[in-house]
Design a protein around this motif. Structure first.
Motif, PDB file in Angstrom:
ATOM      1  N   ILE A 140       7.466   0.292  10.049  1.00  0.00           N
ATOM      2  CA  ILE A 140       7.675   1.700  10.405  1.00  0.00           C
ATOM      3  C   ILE A 140       7.745   2.576   9.150  1.00  0.00           C
ATOM      4  CG2 ILE A 140       9.376   3.341  11.322  1.00  0.00           C
ATOM      5  CD1 ILE A 140       9.970   1.315  13.531  1.00  0.00           C
ATOM      6  N   MET A 141       8.542   2.162   8.160  1.00  0.00           N
ATOM      7  CA  MET A 141       8.709   2.997   6.970  1.00  0.00           C
ATOM      8  C   MET A 141       7.455   2.989   6.097  1.00  0.00           C
ATOM      9  SD  MET A 141      11.429   4.544   7.437  1.00  0.00           S
ATOM     10  CE  MET A 141      11.329   5.441   5.890  1.00  0.00           C
ATOM     11  N   ALA A 142       6.758   1.859   6.045  1.00  0.00           N
ATOM     12  CA  ALA A 142       5.482   1.831   5.322  1.00  0.00           C
ATOM     13  C   ALA A 142       4.482   2.758   6.000  1.00  0.00           C
ATOM     14  CB  ALA A 142       4.939   0.403   5.270  1.00  0.00           C
ATOM     15  N   HIS A 143       4.489   2.736   7.335  1.00  0.00           N
ATOM     16  CA  HIS A 143       3.600   3.613   8.095  1.00  0.00           C
ATOM     17  C   HIS A 143       3.943   5.074   7.826  1.00  0.00           C
ATOM     18  CE1 HIS A 143       0.591   4.218  11.132  1.00  0.00           C
ATOM     19  NE2 HIS A 143       1.395   4.884  11.919  1.00  0.00           N
ATOM     20  N   TYR A 144       5.227   5.387   7.795  1.00  0.00           N
ATOM     21  CA  TYR A 144       5.672   6.752   7.475  1.00  0.00           C
ATOM     22  C   TYR A 144       5.150   7.180   6.103  1.00  0.00           C
ATOM     23  CZ  TYR A 144       8.905   9.940   5.112  1.00  0.00           C
ATOM     24  OH  TYR A 144       9.445  10.937   4.347  1.00  0.00           O
ATOM     25  N   SER A 145       5.281   6.299   5.119  1.00  0.00           N
ATOM     26  CA  SER A 145       4.864   6.635   3.764  1.00  0.00           C
ATOM     27  C   SER A 145       3.354   6.857   3.675  1.00  0.00           C
ATOM     28  CB  SER A 145       5.279   5.513   2.799  1.00  0.00           C
ATOM     29  OG  SER A 145       5.028   5.873   1.460  1.00  0.00           O
ATOM     30  N   ILE A 146       2.579   6.024   4.368  1.00  0.00           N
ATOM     31  CA  ILE A 146       1.121   6.151   4.333  1.00  0.00           C
ATOM     32  C   ILE A 146       0.672   7.421   5.060  1.00  0.00           C
ATOM     33  CG2 ILE A 146      -1.036   5.096   5.156  1.00  0.00           C
ATOM     34  CD1 ILE A 146       0.365   2.347   4.669  1.00  0.00           C
ATOM     35  N   VAL A 147       1.271   7.683   6.228  1.00  0.00           N
ATOM     36  CA  VAL A 147       0.891   8.861   7.014  1.00  0.00           C
ATOM     37  C   VAL A 147       1.229  10.151   6.273  1.00  0.00           C
ATOM     38  CG1 VAL A 147       1.425  10.174   9.117  1.00  0.00           C
ATOM     39  CG2 VAL A 147       1.021   7.708   9.246  1.00  0.00           C
ATOM     40  N   THR A 148       2.394  10.181   5.626  1.00  0.00           N
ATOM     41  CA  THR A 148       2.846  11.419   4.986  1.00  0.00           C
ATOM     42  C   THR A 148       2.288  11.613   3.582  1.00  0.00           C
ATOM     43  OG1 THR A 148       4.866  10.320   4.164  1.00  0.00           O
ATOM     44  CG2 THR A 148       4.994  11.455   6.307  1.00  0.00           C
ATOM     45  N   PHE A 149       1.623  10.599   3.026  1.00  0.00           N
ATOM     46  CA  PHE A 149       1.069  10.728   1.672  1.00  0.00           C
ATOM     47  C   PHE A 149       0.138  11.936   1.538  1.00  0.00           C
ATOM     48  CE2 PHE A 149      -2.473   9.706  -1.233  1.00  0.00           C
ATOM     49  CZ  PHE A 149      -1.781   9.747  -2.446  1.00  0.00           C
ATOM     50  N   ILE A 192       0.839  -1.197   0.000  1.00  0.00           N
ATOM     51  CA  ILE A 192       0.000   0.000   0.000  1.00  0.00           C
ATOM     52  C   ILE A 192       0.875   1.249   0.000  1.00  0.00           C
ATOM     53  CG2 ILE A 192      -1.706   1.319   1.314  1.00  0.00           C
ATOM     54  CD1 ILE A 192      -2.766  -1.354   2.378  1.00  0.00           C
ATOM     55  N   ALA A 193       1.926   1.235   0.831  1.00  0.00           N
ATOM     56  CA  ALA A 193       2.819   2.389   0.930  1.00  0.00           C
ATOM     57  C   ALA A 193       3.514   2.669  -0.403  1.00  0.00           C
ATOM     58  CB  ALA A 193       3.863   2.149   2.018  1.00  0.00           C
ATOM     59  N   LEU A 194       4.003   1.620  -1.076  1.00  0.00           N
ATOM     60  CA  LEU A 194       4.695   1.809  -2.345  1.00  0.00           C
ATOM     61  C   LEU A 194       3.733   2.278  -3.437  1.00  0.00           C
ATOM     62  CD1 LEU A 194       7.129  -1.254  -2.392  1.00  0.00           C
ATOM     63  CD2 LEU A 194       7.693   1.149  -1.980  1.00  0.00           C
ATOM     64  N   THR A 195       2.482   1.826  -3.363  1.00  0.00           N
ATOM     65  CA  THR A 195       1.476   2.298  -4.317  1.00  0.00           C
ATOM     66  C   THR A 195       1.251   3.798  -4.157  1.00  0.00           C
ATOM     67  OG1 THR A 195       0.361   0.142  -4.336  1.00  0.00           O
ATOM     68  CG2 THR A 195      -0.915   2.047  -5.089  1.00  0.00           C
TER      69      THR A 195
END
Length: 259
Positions: free
Chosen positions: A165-174, A84-87
């Motif tokens: 953690i990094m996936a969460h960062y990417s989703i939160v900051t999107f 999801i984060a990479l998408t």
């Protein structure tokens, strides 16, 4: 009727295969059932996306230690969460390349920088953004493994921790990144710096929730952890730049300042 996955004979009223657990698909793919399947897979509360997202804030130790210890159904697994984060990251990169490339300077805005190098560097950032994102996992996990608890969690398990953690960062900051692009794209790179700093602090928060150190131990471990992360990241970037020079992507003239 038989299961399309394991070829077990099924009754016509079955919704799931009793042998492999796969969902029985009766209809051809349409936009309607495809969108429903995506929503059900990632955003249904029973499938735990929102539960994973919220609990990574409130009780990350339950999400992370649960997955590591074998609880695999309660929360979204790290690879799906990363997907999801990479998408979302891919959407951001597409929008930047399509609409905002001329507004964003990934080199830091130095007036003395060779414009040819600036162009090459920007292209590299666009083309290999996902690869650079993946580099964060070992860079962040290795100092954590060395400093926090080698016995309770091994290196591979710390990799899992930082995928979350990094996936969460990417989703939160999107949504923050998209909003910045719309309102003031010139500020996009500057905006990312405090967000990365906040992610490092969040990482320490997660590591503390996993290991429960005293305040004194946490403070000195956190300082050394941040130092090691910055050092390893710098060495890694220098190694990548050297590799790019050896392969001809960059050359020494690219680094010469303009006169």
């Amino acid at each position: 009727m038989e299961c399309k996955n394991c070829h077990t004979n099924l009754r016509t009223d079955y919704s799931y295969c009793p042998n492999c657990g796969a969902k029985v698909i009766r209809n051809r793919i349409t936009l309607k059932n495809l969108s429903f399947d995506i929503f059900e897979r990632y955003f249904n509360l029973d499938n735990s996306f929102f539960k994973t997202f919220l609990h990574l804030f409130s009780k990350p130790e339950e999400v992370l230690s649960g997955y590591i210890s074998g609880t695999r159904k309660k929360y979204l697994n790290p690879i799906s969460y990363l997907g999801i984060a990479l998408t979302l990251s891919g959407i951001t990169v597409f929008l930047i390349k399509k609409f905002y490339a001329s507004n964003i300077d990934f080199t830091g805005g130095s007036n003395n920088m060779n414009p040819e190098f600036a162009e090459k560097y920007s292209e590299f950032v666009f083309d290999y953004s996902s690869f650079m994102f993946l580099i964060y996992f070992p860079v962040l996990a290795l100092p954590a493994y060395l400093l926090f608890n080698k016995i309770k969690y091994n290196f591979s398990e710390y990799i899992v921790v930082f995928i979350y953690i990094m996936a969460h960062y990417s989703i939160v900051t999107f949504p923050i990144g998209i909003s910045t692009l719309i309102i003031n794209p010139d500020y996009y790179v500057e905006m990312s710096k405090p967000l990365l700093g906040a992610t490092l602090l969040y990482s320490i928060y997660v590591l503390q929730r996993l290991n429960r150190f005293s305040i004194k131990n946490l403070l000195w471990k956190s300082v050394i952890y941040l130092f090691l992360v910055i050092t390893i990241f710098f060495v890694t970037i220098m190694g990548i730049m050297l590799l790019l020079m050896l392969t001809g992507v960059f050359n020494l003239n690219d680094f010469a300042p303009i006169k």
